[in-house]
Design an enzyme around this catalytic site. Sequence first.
Site, PDB file in Angstrom:
ATOM      1  CG  ASP A 100      19.335   1.995  13.058  1.00  7.64           C
ATOM      2  OD1 ASP A 100      19.333   0.961  12.366  1.00  7.64           O
ATOM      3  OD2 ASP A 100      19.947   2.093  14.139  1.00  7.64           O
ATOM      4  CB  THR A 115      17.376  -1.068  20.772  1.00  9.88           C
ATOM      5  OG1 THR A 115      16.759  -1.205  19.477  1.00  9.88           O
ATOM      6  CG2 THR A 115      17.513  -2.432  21.403  1.00  9.88           C
ATOM      7  CG  ASN A 119      11.576   1.584  25.348  1.00  4.55           C
ATOM      8  OD1 ASN A 119      10.691   1.857  26.151  1.00  4.55           O
ATOM      9  ND2 ASN A 119      12.308   0.480  25.442  1.00  4.55           N
TER      10      ASN A 119
HETATM   11  P1  NAP Z   1      18.169  10.267  15.024  1.00 11.13           P
HETATM   12  O1  NAP Z   1      17.896  11.376  15.959  1.00 11.13           O
HETATM   13  O2  NAP Z   1      19.324  10.352  14.096  1.00 11.13           O
HETATM   14  O3  NAP Z   1      18.230   8.859  15.814  1.00 11.13           O
HETATM   15  C1  NAP Z   1      18.750   8.729  17.061  1.00 11.13           C
HETATM   16  C2  NAP Z   1      19.539   7.422  17.142  1.00 11.13           C
HETATM   17  O4  NAP Z   1      18.633   6.321  17.247  1.00 11.13           O
HETATM   18  C3  NAP Z   1      20.444   7.134  15.933  1.00 11.13           C
HETATM   19  O5  NAP Z   1      21.710   6.726  16.415  1.00 11.13           O
HETATM   20  C4  NAP Z   1      19.733   5.993  15.230  1.00 11.13           C
HETATM   21  O6  NAP Z   1      20.608   5.143  14.506  1.00 11.13           O
HETATM   22  C5  NAP Z   1      19.136   5.276  16.416  1.00 11.13           C
HETATM   23  N1  NAP Z   1      18.023   4.342  16.157  1.00 11.13           N
HETATM   24  C6  NAP Z   1      16.921   4.506  15.390  1.00 11.13           C
HETATM   25  N2  NAP Z   1      16.130   3.423  15.465  1.00 11.13           N
HETATM   26  C7  NAP Z   1      16.751   2.553  16.310  1.00 11.13           C
HETATM   27  C8  NAP Z   1      16.410   1.259  16.806  1.00 11.13           C
HETATM   28  N3  NAP Z   1      15.284   0.640  16.464  1.00 11.13           N
HETATM   29  N4  NAP Z   1      17.265   0.674  17.680  1.00 11.13           N
HETATM   30  C9  NAP Z   1      18.401   1.298  18.080  1.00 11.13           C
HETATM   31  N5  NAP Z   1      18.752   2.514  17.642  1.00 11.13           N
HETATM   32  C10 NAP Z   1      17.930   3.138  16.774  1.00 11.13           C
HETATM   33  O7  NAP Z   1      16.833  10.027  14.189  1.00 11.13           O
HETATM   34  P2  NAP Z   1      16.562   8.854  13.142  1.00 11.13           P
HETATM   35  O8  NAP Z   1      17.861   8.247  12.726  1.00 11.13           O
HETATM   36  O9  NAP Z   1      15.609   9.399  12.147  1.00 11.13           O
HETATM   37  O10 NAP Z   1      15.796   7.770  14.058  1.00 11.13           O
HETATM   38  C11 NAP Z   1      14.507   8.028  14.548  1.00 11.13           C
HETATM   39  C12 NAP Z   1      14.428   7.440  15.929  1.00 11.13           C
HETATM   40  O11 NAP Z   1      15.282   8.152  16.808  1.00 11.13           O
HETATM   41  C13 NAP Z   1      13.077   7.550  16.592  1.00 11.13           C
HETATM   42  O12 NAP Z   1      12.205   6.516  16.166  1.00 11.13           O
HETATM   43  C14 NAP Z   1      13.436   7.450  18.070  1.00 11.13           C
HETATM   44  O13 NAP Z   1      13.347   6.118  18.542  1.00 11.13           O
HETATM   45  C15 NAP Z   1      14.893   7.862  18.127  1.00 11.13           C
HETATM   46  N6  NAP Z   1      15.050   9.010  19.023  1.00 11.13           N
HETATM   47  C16 NAP Z   1      15.802   8.838  20.127  1.00 11.13           C
HETATM   48  C17 NAP Z   1      15.919   9.851  21.057  1.00 11.13           C
HETATM   49  C18 NAP Z   1      16.732   9.604  22.273  1.00 11.13           C
HETATM   50  O14 NAP Z   1      17.297   8.517  22.379  1.00 11.13           O
HETATM   51  N7  NAP Z   1      16.759  10.521  23.207  1.00 11.13           N
HETATM   52  C19 NAP Z   1      15.288  11.075  20.856  1.00 11.13           C
HETATM   53  C20 NAP Z   1      14.524  11.222  19.697  1.00 11.13           C
HETATM   54  C21 NAP Z   1      14.411  10.171  18.778  1.00 11.13           C
HETATM   55  P3  NAP Z   1      21.474   5.663  13.212  1.00 11.13           P
HETATM   56  O15 NAP Z   1      22.622   6.427  13.834  1.00 11.13           O
HETATM   57  O16 NAP Z   1      21.945   4.412  12.559  1.00 11.13           O
HETATM   58  O17 NAP Z   1      20.565   6.513  12.384  1.00 11.13           O
END
Ligand code: NAP
Length: 266
Positions: free
Chosen positions: A51, A164, A167
């Site tokens: 993603d 997903t 959020n």
């Molecule tokens: P990352 O830190 O590697 O991403 C965190 C996880 O979110 C990865 O497993 C990624 O999938 C997954 N992901 C991204 N977009 C998604 C979606 N629309 N639905 C479900 N899972 C999703 O960073 P990144 O890969 O550059 O992704 C950026 C996104 O990470 C941000 O937009 C934010 O939403 C998310 N994030 C999550 C947290 C948290 O959950 N605490 C904290 C910071 C950011 P892949 O393993 O396939 O890359």
Amino acid sequence: MSKRKIYVYSNETEVSKKTADLLKKKLEQSCFEVPGEYDEEAELIVVIGGDGAFLQAVHLFNFPHIPFIGINTGHLGFFQEINPEQLDEFIFNYKNNKYTLQPMTTVKGVLGLETGDINLKGLNEIVIRNEEMHSIHLNLSIGGSFIERFSGDGIIVSTAAGSTAYNYSLGGSIVDPRLQMLQVTPIAPMNTTAYRCFTSSILVPSDLDLSIMPETGTKSVIVAVDGESRTYTGLKNIDICVSNTVVNLLRFEGYDFWNKVKTKFL
Ligand code: NAP
Ligand code: MN
């Protein structure tokens, strides 16, 4: 007649690069042209990675009209539709038009800085949060009405596609991408006799604008779009709404959003 063009974008992992090489070969054998550089005349963009790679490509090519298809070599791959073992099947289905397009709404933000405005666009979300460990106070308005003075770590405004991601980790709801809305989810909201704000997410219909105004005296805030963050000082307010830009994903027979949710989360 010139050949139909498909652009292939891949992240830097070994398995992604291998998959990209193999896919290019197979596409050329099937009479497609695979340009060496991003070409706006391509009819499809293939993103190989997770993603994160998908989000990167969307930003790098500036939210193009050209539809995307993802091949998952990453961890979760929620956007990614196919596996590296399914290349032949993918080419066959694509050539025979056996797919539908899943439109995903995006979110737009306008940062009001003392030096002027900055426009932002996101597929997953826009995050506004504290830079240091002190709580941040944000005045939230929806559709021109003042709603609350938020106190805590920050606020995220998520699209259905982003529901997903961050959020969901914050306790927000999973939203079917067919719904047109934005979800406002608090990050560690405080609820005491000193500070009161909503502790659950708020869903806002796509025709209402949001405005988030850091309380006077706030030195600096972090604003992150789809995981890319920057620190801003002198941020007066940020206006957020559903953007007119839509990102289209190819989905093949058998794709069902809720089934995908089930297989990726439960
Ligand atoms: P990352 O830190 O590697 O991403 C965190 C996880 O979110 C990865 O497993 C990624 O999938 C997954 N992901 C991204 N977009 C998604 C979606 N629309 N639905 C479900 N899972 C999703 O960073 P990144 O890969 O550059 O992704 C950026 C996104 O990470 C941000 O937009 C934010 O939403 C998310 N994030 C999550 C947290 C948290 O959950 N605490 C904290 C910071 C950011 P892949 O393993 O396939 O890359
Ligand atoms: Mn990632």
